[in-house]
Design a protein around this motif. Structure first.
Motif, PDB file in Angstrom:
ATOM      1  N   ASN A  69       0.861  -1.196   0.012  1.00 32.89           N
ATOM      2  CA  ASN A  69       0.101  -0.039   0.074  1.00 32.89           C
ATOM      3  C   ASN A  69       0.808   1.515   0.054  1.00 32.89           C
ATOM      4  O   ASN A  69       0.486   2.389   0.305  1.00 32.89           O
ATOM      5  CB  ASN A  69      -0.922   0.038   1.170  1.00 32.89           C
ATOM      6  N   ASN A  70       2.363   1.300  -0.515  1.00 29.70           N
ATOM      7  CA  ASN A  70       3.014   2.276  -0.629  1.00 29.70           C
ATOM      8  C   ASN A  70       2.738   3.198  -1.824  1.00 29.70           C
ATOM      9  O   ASN A  70       2.887   4.438  -1.657  1.00 29.70           O
ATOM     10  CB  ASN A  70       4.533   2.182  -0.342  1.00 29.70           C
ATOM     11  N   GLY A  71       2.514   2.424  -2.972  1.00 31.33           N
ATOM     12  CA  GLY A  71       2.424   3.208  -4.389  1.00 31.33           C
ATOM     13  C   GLY A  71       3.759   4.080  -4.358  1.00 31.33           C
ATOM     14  O   GLY A  71       4.825   3.744  -4.054  1.00 31.33           O
ATOM     15  N   ASP A  72       3.448   5.220  -5.021  1.00 32.65           N
ATOM     16  CA  ASP A  72       4.606   6.119  -5.337  1.00 32.65           C
ATOM     17  C   ASP A  72       5.145   6.714  -4.009  1.00 32.65           C
ATOM     18  O   ASP A  72       6.037   7.523  -4.354  1.00 32.65           O
ATOM     19  CB  ASP A  72       4.170   7.151  -6.236  1.00 32.65           C
ATOM     20  N   ARG A  73       4.679   6.245  -2.962  1.00 33.20           N
ATOM     21  CA  ARG A  73       5.341   6.958  -1.682  1.00 33.20           C
ATOM     22  C   ARG A  73       6.825   6.105  -1.589  1.00 33.20           C
ATOM     23  O   ARG A  73       7.573   6.635  -0.730  1.00 33.20           O
ATOM     24  CB  ARG A  73       4.476   6.526  -0.356  1.00 33.20           C
ATOM     25  N   SER A  74       6.890   5.093  -2.496  1.00 40.11           N
ATOM     26  CA  SER A  74       8.425   4.538  -2.388  1.00 40.11           C
ATOM     27  C   SER A  74       9.264   5.059  -3.354  1.00 40.11           C
ATOM     28  O   SER A  74      10.376   4.612  -3.470  1.00 40.11           O
ATOM     29  CB  SER A  74       8.221   3.179  -2.563  1.00 40.11           C
ATOM     30  N   ASN A  75       8.818   6.073  -4.202  1.00 39.39           N
ATOM     31  CA  ASN A  75       9.677   6.613  -5.046  1.00 39.39           C
ATOM     32  C   ASN A  75      10.904   7.281  -4.755  1.00 39.39           C
ATOM     33  O   ASN A  75      12.034   7.054  -5.452  1.00 39.39           O
ATOM     34  CB  ASN A  75       8.786   7.545  -5.891  1.00 39.39           C
ATOM     35  N   GLU A  76      10.821   7.917  -3.491  1.00 44.31           N
ATOM     36  CA  GLU A  76      12.042   8.736  -3.155  1.00 44.31           C
ATOM     37  C   GLU A  76      13.190   7.812  -2.739  1.00 44.31           C
ATOM     38  O   GLU A  76      14.357   7.870  -3.008  1.00 44.31           O
ATOM     39  CB  GLU A  76      11.688   9.478  -1.831  1.00 44.31           C
ATOM     40  N   LEU A  77      12.737   6.677  -1.926  1.00 50.10           N
ATOM     41  CA  LEU A  77      13.702   5.783  -1.724  1.00 50.10           C
ATOM     42  C   LEU A  77      14.158   4.872  -2.760  1.00 50.10           C
ATOM     43  O   LEU A  77      15.488   4.646  -3.129  1.00 50.10           O
ATOM     44  CB  LEU A  77      13.427   4.621  -0.500  1.00 50.10           C
ATOM     45  N   LEU A  78      13.710   4.736  -3.836  1.00 49.94           N
ATOM     46  CA  LEU A  78      13.834   3.971  -5.092  1.00 49.94           C
ATOM     47  C   LEU A  78      14.661   4.739  -5.842  1.00 49.94           C
ATOM     48  O   LEU A  78      15.670   4.328  -6.362  1.00 49.94           O
ATOM     49  CB  LEU A  78      12.578   3.764  -5.704  1.00 49.94           C
ATOM     50  N   ARG A  79      14.425   6.239  -5.939  1.00 52.11           N
ATOM     51  CA  ARG A  79      15.189   6.936  -6.744  1.00 52.11           C
ATOM     52  C   ARG A  79      16.534   6.887  -6.185  1.00 52.11           C
ATOM     53  O   ARG A  79      17.739   7.019  -6.823  1.00 52.11           O
ATOM     54  CB  ARG A  79      14.688   8.258  -6.666  1.00 52.11           C
TER      55      ARG A  79
END
Length: 251
Positions: free
Chosen positions: A72-82
């Motif tokens: 349920n994170n969706g794009d909230r993971s984007n900063e760590l992924l980037r």
């Protein structure tokens, strides 16, 4: 968290699995509250592991972040992924870098992985979607190799008999989930996780050396710990379809 980890629960799929580095850090990267020391720690971890094996011929590729956006994170993971992509590219190992498309959640996550991956990777457990996904990703790959890094769930149709002929037809690499049914018990299906609270309350745990329970139809995995297969016909099929052709042997 540091300390003793949960013991496996009998009959529960992957009951000891935990997030790493954890949902709290994912949230902190997203909202900008992550401590500098945590960024430094995670950067050092990525730099250290990849640098150690950056020219090791045993490493096929680096799958940097498994299914970003799940839970349920969706794009909230984007900063760590980037950030993870940046840390890996600072090392720039000799092997290709990737993070999956199908299996990830969130448009920004998927777009980032598509743009950055040296090899296009994806997950697929639904038999009726496999061929369409391969065809789509080969079209989007701009010449990059396409490889399935997770598949094979018997109940969902991605059996070896169904999947391997498709991978072979499209010359697409594949990694099935699981080889030996062990304490993680991924031969039980995902639905068993719904019973985890009841099993925990009962106090039942799977201790080392105890017999591992089996469902009637295995979900993942091929062999028992004693080397016997769940389905000998399945093993025979795998050996037949993966053996070298006479032409390859002669060449």
């Amino acid at each position: 968290r540091l300390g003793p980890q949960p013991k496996p629960l009998p009959g529960i799929h992957n009951s000891g699995w935990k997030h790493s580095p954890g949902q709290e850090l994912v949230r902190q990267f997203h909202d900008g509250t992550v401590a500098a020391s945590e960024k430094e720690r995670l950067a050092a971890y990525v730099h250290g592991v990849i640098s150690r094996f950056a020219d090791d011929r045993r490493v096929l590729m680096w799958d940097l972040y498994n299914e970003p956006g799940q839970s349920n994170n969706g794009d909230r993971s984007n900063e760590l992924l980037r950030a993870t992509w940046q840390w890996a590219q600072e090392v720039r190992p000799s092997q290709p870098l990737t993070s999956c498309l199908e299996g990830s959640v969130g448009e920004r996550n998927i777009a980032l992985n598509l743009a950055q991956s040296d090899v296009i990777s994806f997950h697929c457990y639904q038999g009726d979607r496999l061929e369409q996904l391969i065809h789509s990703y080969q079209h989007e790959s701009a010449g990059r190799p396409v490889i399935c890094t997770e598949y094979m769930a018997r109940e969902l149709g991605t059996t070896f008999q169904h999947s391997l002929p498709i991978f072979k037809k499209y010359r697409t690499g594949c990694f099935n989930w699981g080889l030996v049914a062990g304490k993680s018990q991924t031969h039980f299906n995902w639905q068993t996780v719904k019973a985890i609270d009841a099993v925990e309350q009962s106090g039942a745990v799977l201790l080392p050396g105890e017999p591992i329970p089996e469902p009637e139809l295995w979900f993942h995995d091929i062999f028992r710990m004693d080397g016997t297969p769940f389905d000998q016909r399945e093993v025979d099929f795998i050996r037949e379809i993966t053996k070298a052709s006479e032409t390859c042997v002669k060449n």
